[in-house]
Write an enzyme that holds these catalytic residues in place. Structure first.
Site, PDB file in Angstrom:
ATOM      1  N   CYS A  30       0.697  -1.096   0.124  1.00  0.00           N
ATOM      2  CA  CYS A  30       0.187   0.362  -0.021  1.00  0.00           C
ATOM      3  C   CYS A  30       0.948   1.616  -0.025  1.00  0.00           C
ATOM      4  CB  CYS A  30      -0.952  -0.113   1.063  1.00  0.00           C
ATOM      5  SG  CYS A  30      -1.919   1.563   1.536  1.00  0.00           S
ATOM      6  N   CYS A  33      -0.035   3.541   2.705  1.00  0.00           N
ATOM      7  CA  CYS A  33       0.783   3.604   3.952  1.00  0.00           C
ATOM      8  C   CYS A  33       1.929   3.828   3.978  1.00  0.00           C
ATOM      9  CB  CYS A  33       0.421   2.062   4.038  1.00  0.00           C
ATOM     10  SG  CYS A  33      -1.243   0.642   4.207  1.00  0.00           S
TER      11      CYS A  33
END
Length: 110
Positions: A30, A33
């Site tokens: 991600c 993230c």
């Protein structure tokens, strides 16, 4: 930033903590993230020991992610006294995250 520790369960960790815990639910693939990880690194020195920062990889711990209804990444959940008191989905700037933490755990305003 984060220390690796062993607990019998996620519940034991959040219920046994004397300080609020900010849990970063993430996945290694991600992109946002990874950006949030940088935000957390910027905010942690300003928060000090008043809040513990924990990372949970949703790929490795899908049961924990499911238990807390994680559907978007990154998701941050702030726990205090074993209970969730704030939830943030998506990316925040460092100042915005610091303001959220200050409002929830009565940190001194920098």
């Amino acid at each position: 930033m984060a220390q690796k520790q062993q607990f019998k369960s996620f519940t034991d960790m959040i219920e046994g903590s004397q300080t609020p815990i900010l849990v970063d639910f993430y996945a290694s693939w991600c992109g946002p993230c990874r950006l949030m990880a940088n935000v957390l690194e910027q905010v942690k020195p300003q928060v000090g020991d008043a809040v513990s920062f924990i990372k949970v990889d949703t790929e490795k711990y899908p049961n924990i992610a499911a238990r807390w209804g994680i559907q978007a990444l990154p998701t941050l959940i702030l726990f205090k006294d074993g209970q969730p008191i704030d939830r943030i989905e998506g990316l925040l700037q460092p100042r915005a995250l610091l303001e959220r933490l200050q409002a929830q755990v009565n940190l001194p305003v920098a």
